[in-house]
Design a protein around this motif. Structure first.
Motif, mmCIF file in Angstrom:
data_model
loop_
_atom_site.group_PDB
_atom_site.id
_atom_site.type_symbol
_atom_site.label_atom_id
_atom_site.label_comp_id
_atom_site.label_asym_id
_atom_site.label_seq_id
_atom_site.Cartn_x
_atom_site.Cartn_y
_atom_site.Cartn_z
ATOM 1 N N LEU A 145 0.670 -1.287 -0.314
ATOM 2 C CA LEU A 145 0.245 0.131 -0.074
ATOM 3 C C LEU A 145 0.580 1.333 0.125
ATOM 4 N N TRP A 146 1.219 1.852 -1.235
ATOM 5 C CA TRP A 146 1.508 3.183 -1.197
ATOM 6 C C TRP A 146 0.318 4.035 -0.452
ATOM 7 N N LEU A 147 1.074 4.814 0.442
ATOM 8 C CA LEU A 147 0.717 6.268 0.550
ATOM 9 C C LEU A 147 1.503 7.677 0.865
ATOM 10 N N ASN A 148 0.771 8.669 0.441
ATOM 11 C CA ASN A 148 1.542 9.251 -0.051
ATOM 12 C C ASN A 148 1.047 10.914 0.568
ATOM 13 N N SER A 149 1.623 11.876 1.578
ATOM 14 C CA SER A 149 1.447 12.965 2.461
ATOM 15 C C SER A 149 2.575 13.408 3.234
ATOM 16 N N PRO A 150 2.727 14.781 2.913
ATOM 17 C CA PRO A 150 2.300 15.089 1.602
ATOM 18 C C PRO A 150 1.678 15.199 -0.181
ATOM 19 N N SER A 151 0.989 14.700 -0.922
ATOM 20 C CA SER A 151 0.502 14.604 -2.086
ATOM 21 C C SER A 151 1.136 15.161 -3.133
ATOM 22 N N ASN A 152 1.509 13.872 -3.965
ATOM 23 C CA ASN A 152 1.918 14.877 -5.355
ATOM 24 C C ASN A 152 0.888 14.038 -6.368
ATOM 25 N N PRO A 153 0.259 14.483 -6.864
ATOM 26 C CA PRO A 153 0.369 16.273 -6.756
ATOM 27 C C PRO A 153 -0.827 17.036 -6.495
ATOM 28 N N THR A 154 -1.713 17.068 -6.036
ATOM 29 C CA THR A 154 -2.088 17.669 -4.959
ATOM 30 C C THR A 154 -1.719 19.120 -3.435
ATOM 31 N N GLY A 155 -0.885 18.179 -2.693
ATOM 32 C CA GLY A 155 -0.747 18.771 -1.843
ATOM 33 C C GLY A 155 -1.422 18.825 -0.260
ATOM 34 N N ARG A 156 -2.012 17.836 -0.494
ATOM 35 C CA ARG A 156 -3.279 17.030 0.031
ATOM 36 C C ARG A 156 -2.186 16.545 1.544
ATOM 37 N N VAL A 157 -2.164 16.811 2.594
ATOM 38 C CA VAL A 157 -1.996 16.478 4.013
ATOM 39 C C VAL A 157 -3.077 15.436 4.928
ATOM 40 N N LEU A 158 -2.323 13.797 4.830
ATOM 41 C CA LEU A 158 -3.234 13.151 5.722
ATOM 42 C C LEU A 158 -2.623 13.448 7.191
ATOM 43 N N ALA A 159 -4.448 13.721 8.309
ATOM 44 C CA ALA A 159 -4.661 13.997 9.262
ATOM 45 C C ALA A 159 -3.537 13.048 10.724
ATOM 46 N N LYS A 160 -3.641 13.165 11.253
ATOM 47 C CA LYS A 160 -2.688 12.348 12.191
ATOM 48 C C LYS A 160 -3.516 10.568 12.599
ATOM 49 N N ASP A 161 -4.889 10.907 12.598
ATOM 50 C CA ASP A 161 -5.638 9.572 12.590
ATOM 51 C C ASP A 161 -5.976 9.341 11.989
ATOM 52 N N GLU A 162 -6.046 10.501 10.813
ATOM 53 C CA GLU A 162 -6.045 9.147 9.608
ATOM 54 C C GLU A 162 -5.140 8.332 9.122
ATOM 55 N N LEU A 163 -4.030 8.640 9.295
ATOM 56 C CA LEU A 163 -2.365 7.926 8.856
ATOM 57 C C LEU A 163 -2.370 6.804 10.173
ATOM 58 N N ALA A 164 -3.202 6.994 11.480
ATOM 59 C CA ALA A 164 -3.201 5.528 12.852
ATOM 60 C C ALA A 164 -4.006 4.893 12.150
ATOM 61 N N ARG A 165 -5.247 5.224 11.805
ATOM 62 C CA ARG A 165 -6.169 4.054 11.137
ATOM 63 C C ARG A 165 -5.673 4.065 10.121
ATOM 64 N N ILE A 166 -5.701 4.409 9.225
ATOM 65 C CA ILE A 166 -4.871 3.150 8.132
ATOM 66 C C ILE A 166 -3.886 2.229 8.660
ATOM 67 N N VAL A 167 -2.952 2.424 8.551
ATOM 68 C CA VAL A 167 -1.891 1.892 9.296
ATOM 69 C C VAL A 167 -2.565 0.435 10.268
ATOM 70 N N ALA A 168 -2.941 0.476 11.158
ATOM 71 C CA ALA A 168 -4.040 0.030 12.131
ATOM 72 C C ALA A 168 -4.364 -1.019 11.327
ATOM 73 N N TRP A 169 -5.448 -0.777 10.578
ATOM 74 C CA TRP A 169 -5.735 -1.100 9.606
ATOM 75 C C TRP A 169 -5.055 -2.716 8.404
ATOM 76 N N ALA A 170 -4.030 -1.612 7.624
ATOM 77 C CA ALA A 170 -2.718 -2.837 6.954
ATOM 78 C C ALA A 170 -1.942 -3.410 7.814
ATOM 79 N N ARG A 171 -2.144 -3.550 9.106
ATOM 80 C CA ARG A 171 -1.561 -4.328 9.751
ATOM 81 C C ARG A 171 -2.246 -5.614 10.119
ATOM 82 N N GLU A 172 -3.606 -5.165 10.380
ATOM 83 C CA GLU A 172 -5.011 -6.324 10.873
ATOM 84 C C GLU A 172 -4.822 -7.237 9.370
ATOM 85 N N HIS A 173 -4.165 -6.828 8.032
ATOM 86 C CA HIS A 173 -4.187 -7.661 7.450
ATOM 87 C C HIS A 173 -3.071 -8.143 6.512
#
Length: 364
Positions: A154-182
């Motif tokens: 799974l590729w994450l990209n924050s800050p994003s190229n091209p949009t410059g979007r930043v993933l919030a800390k709780d959003e990153l934590a949620r994704i990491v927990a889900w990825a580890r679970e699977h």
């Protein structure tokens, strides 16, 4: 050879050549805001370190010198909040694009394996999957959009190229927990992390995201943007020692080693924060000027809270916008280079000299 190249999409930048010619014909010359390549000088402290290490007749090591590993681990702790990162948690690479393109192959992925990629993303994530004959799938939210059964990377990209979007800390934590679970390996491309403007980017190595463990996560970083070292090919990864240990062995066999003078220059760059702050000020001023000029010209700016780009739209085909700006002598990147969802957007880079940025602002 042809069988490998046939797996790849058409190199997107070739499509921009006619518009580049139009922009270059402008009486005041082209203002090229299409590619995020640094234009400012390499910091003096880095140049001196490179020169001092120029007499390096022997082979460098793939793992890097102990001084380089110390520098990477120390910077990761100081800047990313990564606790307890040691030599086994770091690995230098020959520019981050090389790592992105060949990672699925080096991980042993192939047919039937799935690589998750943001819907709007750096095209090389997809290229890496194609080179390995793996499948790729795009997502807005990986937790809800991707089937973890076949997902291997799974590729994450924050800050994003091209949009410059930043993933919030709780959003990153949620994704990491889900990825580890699977049992999904997460690689987080954080090359623009030190260029936050309206948001403070957070690394997946932050203890509040990863819970103090690097299991199943790796962060990718580059000195190309924050230190103007794109020409040096200086980058590194930090994270799960089991993953990096395997990559180290593979890369040793492949001879994928950072040149010794570049290793010395990287140590100097990571040990000096002054030049990073100075470069940030340059980009902040250019960003403010371009952003205001684009808004006055009728553009809408979305996200762009970090990174070296403004993600802009006039509500029309991205190629119509590219053509319009080319007539003004300004070259930008069409949004569909980064995915179908970008078909009404253009990416405007901040990487031009003050003089060229001023010219673009005047024309707009």
């Amino acid at each position: 050879m042809s069988a490998v190249s046939d797996r790849l999409p058409v190199f997107p930048w070739d499509k921009l050549e006619p518009y580049k010619a139009t922009a270059a014909a402008h009486p005041g010359g082209i203002v090229d805001l299409s590619v995020g390549t640094p234009v400012d000088p390499v910091p003096d402290v880095v140049q001196k370190a490179l020169v001092a290490a120029a007499d390096s007749p022997g082979y460098p090591t793939v793992w890097g010198t102990p001084a380089l590993r110390d520098a990477i681990a120390g910077w990761a702790e100081r800047r990313l909040g990564a606790r307890g990162a040691g030599h086994r948690n770091v690995l230098p690479v020959v520019g981050s694009k090389e790592l992105v393109a060949w990672l699925p192959t080096q991980l042993g992925l192939g047919p039937g394996d799935l690589v998750g990629v943001p819907r709007l993303a750096y095209p090389t994530y997809e290229v890496g999957a194609r080179l390995a004959r793996a499948e790729h799938a795009v997502y807005d939210d990986p937790v809800t959009d991707l089937d973890p059964a076949a997902l291997k990377l799974l590729w994450l990209n924050s800050p994003s190229n091209p949009t410059g979007r930043v993933l919030a800390k709780d959003e990153l934590a949620r994704i990491v927990a889900w990825a580890r679970e699977h049992d999904v390996l997460v690689f987080s491309d954080e090359c623009y992390l030190e260029l936050g403007w309206e948001a403070e980017p957070v690394s997946v190595l932050d203890p509040e995201v990863c819970g103090g463990s690097y299991e199943g996560i790796v962060a990718v970083h580059s000195l190309s943007k924050r230190s103007n070292l794109a020409g040096y090919r200086a980058a590194f990864v930090v994270g799960d020692e089991a993953v990096l240990g395997d990559l180290l062995q593979i890369r040793k066999h492949g001879g994928m080693m950072t040149p010794a003078p570049v290793q010395a220059a990287t140590v100097a760059a990571l040990g000096d924060d002054t030049h990073v702050a100075e470069q940030r000020e340059r980009y902040a001023a250019r960003r403010a000027s371009l952003r205001e000029a684009l808004l006055r010209h009728g553009f809408r700016i979305e996200h762009s809270e970090a990174s070296l780009y403004l993600w802009a739209t006039r509500g029309e085909s991205c190629w119509s916008t590219v053509a319009h700006l080319a007539e003004l002598g300004i070259l930008v990147a069409p949004g569909d280079f980064y995915g179908e969802a970008g078909h009404e957007y253009v990416r405007v880079a901040l990487t031009a000299t003050d003089e060229r940025v001023a010219a673009a602002v005047q024309r707009l």
